[in-house]
Write a protein that holds these residues in place. Structure first.
Motif, PDB file in Angstrom:
ATOM      1  N   GLY A  46     -10.914   0.048   7.961  1.00 46.84           N
ATOM      2  CA  GLY A  46     -10.450   0.675   9.192  1.00 46.84           C
ATOM      3  C   GLY A  46      -9.331   1.674   8.983  1.00 46.84           C
ATOM      4  N   VAL A  47      -9.212   2.215   7.776  1.00 42.97           N
ATOM      5  CA  VAL A  47      -8.196   3.229   7.473  1.00 42.97           C
ATOM      6  C   VAL A  47      -8.842   4.605   7.561  1.00 42.97           C
ATOM      7  CG1 VAL A  47      -6.616   4.150   5.747  1.00 42.97           C
ATOM      8  CG2 VAL A  47      -6.916   1.667   5.978  1.00 42.97           C
ATOM      9  N   ARG A  48      -8.292   5.475   8.393  1.00 48.56           N
ATOM     10  CA  ARG A  48      -8.833   6.827   8.554  1.00 48.56           C
ATOM     11  C   ARG A  48      -8.277   7.768   7.488  1.00 48.56           C
ATOM     12  NH1 ARG A  48      -6.998   8.921  13.543  1.00 48.56           N
ATOM     13  NH2 ARG A  48      -5.427   7.270  13.652  1.00 48.56           N
ATOM     14  N   ILE A  49      -8.970   8.870   7.260  1.00 47.81           N
ATOM     15  CA  ILE A  49      -8.543   9.869   6.287  1.00 47.81           C
ATOM     16  C   ILE A  49      -8.334  11.197   7.003  1.00 47.81           C
ATOM     17  CG2 ILE A  49      -9.151  11.155   4.201  1.00 47.81           C
ATOM     18  CD1 ILE A  49     -10.835   8.809   3.318  1.00 47.81           C
TER      19      ILE A  49
ATOM     20  N   ASP B 235      -3.117  -1.659  12.812  1.00 48.72           N
ATOM     21  CA  ASP B 235      -4.527  -1.299  12.852  1.00 48.72           C
ATOM     22  C   ASP B 235      -4.712   0.208  12.985  1.00 48.72           C
ATOM     23  OD1 ASP B 235      -3.757  -0.866  15.451  1.00 48.72           O
ATOM     24  OD2 ASP B 235      -5.088  -2.362  16.343  1.00 48.72           O
ATOM     25  N   ASP B 236      -3.602   0.957  12.899  1.00 47.24           N
ATOM     26  CA  ASP B 236      -3.654   2.422  12.976  1.00 47.24           C
ATOM     27  C   ASP B 236      -2.988   3.006  11.729  1.00 47.24           C
ATOM     28  OD1 ASP B 236      -3.684   5.093  13.582  1.00 47.24           O
ATOM     29  OD2 ASP B 236      -2.516   4.929  15.432  1.00 47.24           O
ATOM     30  N   VAL B 237      -3.772   3.098  10.666  1.00 49.79           N
ATOM     31  CA  VAL B 237      -3.271   3.625   9.387  1.00 49.79           C
ATOM     32  C   VAL B 237      -4.110   4.837   8.992  1.00 49.79           C
ATOM     33  CG1 VAL B 237      -2.852   3.148   6.944  1.00 49.79           C
ATOM     34  CG2 VAL B 237      -2.517   1.344   8.650  1.00 49.79           C
ATOM     35  N   VAL B 238      -3.425   5.922   8.619  1.00 53.48           N
ATOM     36  CA  VAL B 238      -4.094   7.153   8.196  1.00 53.48           C
ATOM     37  C   VAL B 238      -3.645   7.507   6.788  1.00 53.48           C
ATOM     38  CG1 VAL B 238      -4.353   9.632   8.601  1.00 53.48           C
ATOM     39  CG2 VAL B 238      -4.329   8.049  10.536  1.00 53.48           C
TER      40      VAL B 238
ATOM     41  N   PRO C  38       1.726   3.557  14.616  1.00 57.36           N
ATOM     42  CA  PRO C  38       0.897   4.498  13.852  1.00 57.36           C
ATOM     43  C   PRO C  38       1.556   4.814  12.506  1.00 57.36           C
ATOM     44  CG  PRO C  38       1.234   5.278  16.105  1.00 57.36           C
ATOM     45  CD  PRO C  38       2.211   4.161  15.877  1.00 57.36           C
ATOM     46  N   LEU C  39       0.878   4.445  11.420  1.00 58.24           N
ATOM     47  CA  LEU C  39       1.445   4.606  10.090  1.00 58.24           C
ATOM     48  C   LEU C  39       0.627   5.596   9.269  1.00 58.24           C
ATOM     49  CD1 LEU C  39       2.126   0.834   9.224  1.00 58.24           C
ATOM     50  CD2 LEU C  39       3.634   2.458  10.409  1.00 58.24           C
ATOM     51  N   GLY C  40       1.282   6.227   8.324  1.00 55.90           N
ATOM     52  CA  GLY C  40       0.607   7.144   7.421  1.00 55.90           C
ATOM     53  C   GLY C  40       0.958   6.841   5.981  1.00 55.90           C
ATOM     54  N   VAL C  41       0.100   7.293   5.065  1.00 54.83           N
ATOM     55  CA  VAL C  41       0.347   7.155   3.628  1.00 54.83           C
ATOM     56  C   VAL C  41       0.083   8.503   2.978  1.00 54.83           C
ATOM     57  CG1 VAL C  41      -0.335   6.020   1.480  1.00 54.83           C
ATOM     58  CG2 VAL C  41      -0.319   4.722   3.625  1.00 54.83           C
ATOM     59  N   LEU C  42       1.062   9.008   2.233  1.00 55.65           N
ATOM     60  CA  LEU C  42       0.902  10.281   1.547  1.00 55.65           C
ATOM     61  C   LEU C  42       0.182  10.074   0.218  1.00 55.65           C
ATOM     62  CD1 LEU C  42       4.407  11.949   2.103  1.00 55.65           C
ATOM     63  CD2 LEU C  42       2.305  12.230   3.439  1.00 55.65           C
ATOM     64  N   GLY C  43      -0.839  10.876  -0.033  1.00 53.04           N
ATOM     65  CA  GLY C  43      -1.620  10.739  -1.257  1.00 53.04           C
ATOM     66  C   GLY C  43      -1.043  11.520  -2.412  1.00 53.04           C
ATOM     67  N   THR C  44       0.174  11.191  -2.784  1.00 55.29           N
ATOM     68  CA  THR C  44       0.832  11.894  -3.885  1.00 55.29           C
ATOM     69  C   THR C  44       0.894  11.054  -5.158  1.00 55.29           C
ATOM     70  OG1 THR C  44       2.968  11.081  -3.087  1.00 55.29           O
ATOM     71  CG2 THR C  44       2.249  13.248  -2.305  1.00 55.29           C
ATOM     72  N   HIS C  45       0.228   9.907  -5.146  1.00 49.43           N
ATOM     73  CA  HIS C  45       0.271   8.980  -6.287  1.00 49.43           C
ATOM     74  C   HIS C  45      -1.094   8.304  -6.398  1.00 49.43           C
ATOM     75  CE1 HIS C  45       1.290   5.290  -8.532  1.00 49.43           C
ATOM     76  NE2 HIS C  45       2.334   5.948  -8.977  1.00 49.43           N
ATOM     77  N   PRO C  46      -1.544   8.002  -7.615  1.00 48.12           N
ATOM     78  CA  PRO C  46      -2.840   7.336  -7.768  1.00 48.12           C
ATOM     79  C   PRO C  46      -2.957   6.017  -7.020  1.00 48.12           C
ATOM     80  CG  PRO C  46      -2.094   8.190  -9.880  1.00 48.12           C
ATOM     81  CD  PRO C  46      -0.964   8.374  -8.923  1.00 48.12           C
ATOM     82  N   GLY C  47      -1.831   5.390  -6.714  1.00 45.79           N
ATOM     83  CA  GLY C  47      -1.853   4.119  -5.999  1.00 45.79           C
ATOM     84  C   GLY C  47      -1.869   4.261  -4.495  1.00 45.79           C
ATOM     85  N   ALA C  48      -2.022   5.488  -3.981  1.00 46.73           N
ATOM     86  CA  ALA C  48      -1.934   5.699  -2.536  1.00 46.73           C
ATOM     87  C   ALA C  48      -3.057   4.999  -1.774  1.00 46.73           C
ATOM     88  CB  ALA C  48      -1.933   7.194  -2.227  1.00 46.73           C
ATOM     89  N   VAL C  49      -4.258   4.983  -2.333  1.00 48.36           N
ATOM     90  CA  VAL C  49      -5.374   4.321  -1.642  1.00 48.36           C
ATOM     91  C   VAL C  49      -5.090   2.830  -1.486  1.00 48.36           C
ATOM     92  CG1 VAL C  49      -7.799   3.679  -1.824  1.00 48.36           C
ATOM     93  CG2 VAL C  49      -7.088   6.025  -2.333  1.00 48.36           C
ATOM     94  N   ALA C  50      -4.666   2.191  -2.569  1.00 45.51           N
ATOM     95  CA  ALA C  50      -4.325   0.766  -2.501  1.00 45.51           C
ATOM     96  C   ALA C  50      -3.178   0.534  -1.520  1.00 45.51           C
ATOM     97  CB  ALA C  50      -3.943   0.256  -3.887  1.00 45.51           C
ATOM     98  N   HIS C  51      -2.249   1.472  -1.466  1.00 46.35           N
ATOM     99  CA  HIS C  51      -1.121   1.392  -0.538  1.00 46.35           C
ATOM    100  C   HIS C  51      -1.631   1.370   0.904  1.00 46.35           C
ATOM    101  CE1 HIS C  51       3.401   2.679  -0.777  1.00 46.35           C
ATOM    102  NE2 HIS C  51       3.235   1.530  -0.183  1.00 46.35           N
ATOM    103  N   ALA C  52      -2.553   2.280   1.205  1.00 48.62           N
ATOM    104  CA  ALA C  52      -3.086   2.363   2.559  1.00 48.62           C
ATOM    105  C   ALA C  52      -3.879   1.112   2.923  1.00 48.62           C
ATOM    106  CB  ALA C  52      -3.965   3.606   2.677  1.00 48.62           C
ATOM    107  N   LEU C  53      -4.670   0.620   1.983  1.00 50.61           N
ATOM    108  CA  LEU C  53      -5.445  -0.605   2.231  1.00 50.61           C
ATOM    109  C   LEU C  53      -4.525  -1.787   2.517  1.00 50.61           C
ATOM    110  CD1 LEU C  53      -8.132  -0.159  -0.564  1.00 50.61           C
ATOM    111  CD2 LEU C  53      -8.537  -0.069   1.904  1.00 50.61           C
TER     112      LEU C  53
END
Length: 397
Positions: free
Chosen positions: A221-224, A198-201, A176-191
């Motif tokens: 398949g990335v949850r928010i 297959d478990d990315v938030v 289970p992985l997470g990505v912190l949205g503290t940078h404009p590139g966070a969405v691309a990071h999560a993708l």
């Protein structure tokens, strides 16, 4: 310790992969090299490095230790210290000449161009230590990562709070992985991270994804997890999850974050190196900056460079620096050769412009050659990459 050391061919500032590899190549080219390092590598928090053929999984500190031992075998001087400033004597002399000739000078030059008549030379001043004289300088001081001020981020950095999927994604695959949205590139990071699990938030935190971004995340398949992040939850020295402002904890085994990367380039700034629109020092393919005699390699010039990339950048810089030094030595040798021929010619056999005699011109040529003029004594034929063009065949210098 005070005073001024003898003149070294190259002083390398920074003993990471870029600086050490450059020093190795230069030493094998029979150049005198001094490496100065402050002992604060960017990847010190990481237990292992990856993606480096034959070194995959090796601790970063072990790589540097091996590199230092290899340099010692070639007689490279390694100094543990910090460089305060670098004096550029060539630039100062050129500026003085421009003042005398009415301001004509190097405006509009491309990266790596050397103003006519300029011979680079530097004094590298160490904090509380000696001054080092150098013909060329390589700055490989890396960058620093500025992390978001979320509790737990700095403490877990390089362990289970990560940045590069290519460096660490495989080690946390299928977790289970997470990505912190503290940078404009966070969405691309999560993708991108969806490649490893297959478990990315995505935790948007202060970021607000656009409608198109939300669609891409859903399709991938990335949850928010909406809401601001309060802290990282840690137990038994392991990351357990991400706590949101409202108290909800989303279990995660590892979290990725995009830090703000700040180059440690104060020395390059003081040397007048030009920058691109993003604020990074501009270099050519070899790492040559706009300041004659100055090269930059590794993360100080390219934030995307991994350890293996930085090592290659150091090698490329070393090739170019050596060829630049060879060119200078050839110019001096030619001037000295001409001066010697003129000195042995009859005084009435040389007329320049109908006025100058052999004695005067010989003196001028000898002065141009300088006291350090020398002729290479290598006898083997070598093939190498030229600093500016193609392949060069010639005698070793």
């Amino acid at each position: 310790m005070g005073g001024v050391h003898g003149v070294t061919d190259v002083v390398v500032v920074g003993a990471g992969a870029a600086g050490l590899n450059a020093a190795l190549v230069l030493a094998r080219a029979r150049r005198s090299v001094t490496v100065v390092d402050d002992g604060a590598p960017r990847n010190a928090p990481a237990a292992h490095m990856h993606g480096y053929l034959s070194r995959d999984g090796m601790p970063p500190a072990a790589l540097l230790e091996v590199g230092r031992a290899e340099l010692a075998r070639y007689g490279v001087e390694l100094i543990n210290g910090q460089v305060d400033r670098i004096e550029d004597h060539g630039r100062a002399a050129h500026a003085e000449d421009r003042g005398r000739d009415g301001g004509r000078g190097a405006a509009g030059q491309a990266v790596g161009d050397r103003p006519a008549g300029l011979v680079p030379g530097f004094t590298v001043h160490l904090a509380g230590g000696p001054a080092l004289r150098a013909r060329r300088v390589l700055v490989a001081t890396g960058l620093r990562d500025e992390l978001p001020g979320i509790p737990g981020v700095r403490e877990r950095w390089g362990r289970d709070l990560l940045h590069c999927p290519y460096c660490h994604g495989y080690e946390v695959r299928d977790q289970p992985l997470g990505v912190l949205g503290t940078h404009p590139g966070a969405v691309a990071h999560a993708l991108l991270l969806r490649q490893w699990s297959d478990d990315v938030v995505l935790f948007p935190h202060t970021l607000e994804p656009t409608g198109a971004e939300r669609e891409r995340l859903a399709a991938r398949g990335v949850r928010i997890a909406e809401g601001a992040v309060k802290r990282l939850v840690v137990a038994d020295d392991r990351l357990r999850g991400v706590e949101l402002a409202e108290g909800q904890v989303v279990p995660r085994a590892a979290v990725f974050v995009f830090p703000r990367m700040v180059p440690r380039d104060a020395l390059l700034t003081e040397l007048g190196c030009e920058r691109d629109e993003g604020g990074w020092v501009m270099t050519d393919a070899s790492g040559r900056t706009s300041a004659p005699g100055v090269w930059a390699a590794g993360n100080v010039a390219d934030p995307r460079a991994q350890v293996v990339t930085a090592a290659g950048m150091g090698a490329a810089a070393a090739f170019a620096m050596n060829h630049d030094l060879v060119d200078e030595e050839i110019e001096r040798a030619v001037a000295a050769h001409r001066a010697g021929e003129l000195a042995h010619s009859p005084a009435d056999a040389v007329v320049v412009g109908g006025a100058a005699g052999a004695t005067g011109e010989a003196q001028e040529a000898a002065a141009a050659a300088g006291p350090t003029a020398s002729v290479g004594t290598g006898t083997g034929t070598c093939t190498g990459f030229g600093a500016d063009s193609g392949v060069v065949h010639g005698s070793g210098a």
